[in-house]
Design a protein around this motif. Structure first.
Motif, PDB file in Angstrom:
ATOM      1  N   CYS A 193       0.836  -1.212   0.000  1.00 46.25           N
ATOM      2  CA  CYS A 193       0.000   0.000   0.000  1.00 46.25           C
ATOM      3  C   CYS A 193       0.863   1.251   0.000  1.00 46.25           C
ATOM      4  O   CYS A 193       0.577   2.215  -0.719  1.00 46.25           O
ATOM      5  CB  CYS A 193      -0.933   0.010   1.202  1.00 46.25           C
ATOM      6  N   ILE A 194       1.917   1.242   0.784  1.00 43.12           N
ATOM      7  CA  ILE A 194       2.843   2.377   0.824  1.00 43.12           C
ATOM      8  C   ILE A 194       3.453   2.598  -0.557  1.00 43.12           C
ATOM      9  O   ILE A 194       3.541   3.719  -1.037  1.00 43.12           O
ATOM     10  CB  ILE A 194       3.940   2.149   1.881  1.00 43.12           C
ATOM     11  N   GLY A 195       3.859   1.491  -1.195  1.00 42.79           N
ATOM     12  CA  GLY A 195       4.490   1.586  -2.515  1.00 42.79           C
ATOM     13  C   GLY A 195       3.525   1.892  -3.643  1.00 42.79           C
ATOM     14  O   GLY A 195       3.946   2.204  -4.753  1.00 42.79           O
ATOM     15  N   GLY A 196       2.226   1.795  -3.379  1.00 43.56           N
ATOM     16  CA  GLY A 196       1.233   2.088  -4.415  1.00 43.56           C
ATOM     17  C   GLY A 196       1.097   0.996  -5.457  1.00 43.56           C
ATOM     18  O   GLY A 196       0.718   1.267  -6.596  1.00 43.56           O
TER      19      GLY A 196
ATOM     20  N   ASN B  43      -7.270  -5.923   8.163  1.00 49.66           N
ATOM     21  CA  ASN B  43      -7.306  -4.889   9.205  1.00 49.66           C
ATOM     22  C   ASN B  43      -6.220  -5.071  10.266  1.00 49.66           C
ATOM     23  O   ASN B  43      -6.318  -4.503  11.353  1.00 49.66           O
ATOM     24  CB  ASN B  43      -8.694  -4.868   9.857  1.00 49.66           C
ATOM     25  N   ALA B  44      -5.168  -5.840   9.942  1.00 53.44           N
ATOM     26  CA  ALA B  44      -4.041  -5.983  10.865  1.00 53.44           C
ATOM     27  C   ALA B  44      -3.464  -4.600  11.148  1.00 53.44           C
ATOM     28  O   ALA B  44      -3.472  -3.717  10.282  1.00 53.44           O
ATOM     29  CB  ALA B  44      -2.970  -6.894  10.254  1.00 53.44           C
ATOM     30  N   GLU B  45      -2.962  -4.424  12.363  1.00 54.28           N
ATOM     31  CA  GLU B  45      -2.438  -3.129  12.787  1.00 54.28           C
ATOM     32  C   GLU B  45      -0.938  -3.197  13.042  1.00 54.28           C
ATOM     33  O   GLU B  45      -0.431  -4.207  13.504  1.00 54.28           O
ATOM     34  CB  GLU B  45      -3.113  -2.693  14.085  1.00 54.28           C
ATOM     35  N   ASP B  46      -0.263  -2.074  12.768  1.00 50.49           N
ATOM     36  CA  ASP B  46       1.134  -1.961  13.174  1.00 50.49           C
ATOM     37  C   ASP B  46       1.165  -1.503  14.634  1.00 50.49           C
ATOM     38  O   ASP B  46       0.122  -1.401  15.282  1.00 50.49           O
ATOM     39  CB  ASP B  46       1.914  -1.033  12.239  1.00 50.49           C
ATOM     40  N   VAL B  47       2.321  -1.194  15.172  1.00 49.46           N
ATOM     41  CA  VAL B  47       2.427  -0.812  16.580  1.00 49.46           C
ATOM     42  C   VAL B  47       1.733   0.516  16.879  1.00 49.46           C
ATOM     43  O   VAL B  47       1.433   0.810  18.031  1.00 49.46           O
ATOM     44  CB  VAL B  47       3.899  -0.750  17.057  1.00 49.46           C
ATOM     45  N   ASP B  48       1.468   1.311  15.847  1.00 53.84           N
ATOM     46  CA  ASP B  48       0.784   2.597  16.015  1.00 53.84           C
ATOM     47  C   ASP B  48      -0.713   2.487  15.743  1.00 53.84           C
ATOM     48  O   ASP B  48      -1.406   3.503  15.684  1.00 53.84           O
ATOM     49  CB  ASP B  48       1.401   3.649  15.096  1.00 53.84           C
TER      50      ASP B  48
ATOM     51  N   ALA C 111      -3.664  -1.223   6.685  1.00 52.37           N
ATOM     52  CA  ALA C 111      -3.332  -1.066   5.262  1.00 52.37           C
ATOM     53  C   ALA C 111      -4.116   0.101   4.658  1.00 52.37           C
ATOM     54  O   ALA C 111      -3.558   0.887   3.883  1.00 52.37           O
ATOM     55  CB  ALA C 111      -3.635  -2.362   4.511  1.00 52.37           C
ATOM     56  N   LEU C 112      -5.390   0.244   5.012  1.00 52.86           N
ATOM     57  CA  LEU C 112      -6.184   1.361   4.491  1.00 52.86           C
ATOM     58  C   LEU C 112      -5.621   2.693   4.958  1.00 52.86           C
ATOM     59  O   LEU C 112      -5.562   3.654   4.196  1.00 52.86           O
ATOM     60  CB  LEU C 112      -7.656   1.226   4.894  1.00 52.86           C
TER      61      LEU C 112
END
Length: 166
Positions: free
Chosen positions: A60-63, A80-85, A89-90
């Motif tokens: 997603c970051i890379g488009g 809907n997995a989350e990073d530490v923040d 992905a959305l």
């Protein structure tokens, strides 16, 4: 060379981590053939090893819409997995202003109103960036315009603060 059980486990973990790192780089860089080749080798596609983001977030970051689509087809992927923040992905697709990827993620049931740890939803992010197309997409799929950040700002407050309201 005789290895003990602990050394063998460490070698196995090292191989898994290296495969994950390779997958992250391929997702970020748009190497679709390598993603397809490697995705079956990954034991936990939803776990963040690299910058605490998943391969889906990296794509997603890379488009890279084609890679996002490929990853979404993996059985068991957590869109809907989350990073530490607390970012999904959305959130990343919105932050990096990739509206086509946003629509793809939403079509696979990404949580539109999911907020990060600071209380920012994708709508807050797209409003802050002034990306009307992203804002329109999110609103058309039911994003909550009255949702507040941890500092009690709605998207309208953010638009006003950023001088985006005429």
């Amino acid at each position: 060379m005789n290895l003990n059980r602990q050394q063998l486990v460490l070698l196995d973990v090292g191989v898994i981590v290296q495969k994950m790192l390779n997958l992250y780089h391929h997702c970020r860089d748009g190497n679709i053939d390598k993603v397809i080749e490697q995705k079956g080798d990954i034991n936990n596609i939803n776990r963040g090893y690299y910058w605490d983001i998943t391969p889906l977030m990296a794509a997603c970051i890379g488009g890279h819409k084609n890679i996002v689509k490929e990853l979404l087809e993996i059985k068991g992927i957590d869109i809907n997995a989350e990073d530490v923040d607390g970012r999904t992905a959305l959130w990343y697709a919105t932050n990096h202003e990739h509206p086509e990827i946003m629509e793809l993620l939403i079509s696979y049931n990404a949580l539109i109103n999911k907020k990060d740890n600071d209380g920012y939803s994708p709508l807050h992010i797209s409003t802050k960036k002034g990306n009307i197309r992203c804002v329109t997409i999110l609103l058309s799929y039911g994003a909550n315009i009255n949702q507040k950040t941890n500092k009690c700002f709605t998207s309208i407050h953010i638009a006003s603060k950023e001088n985006m309201i005429n």
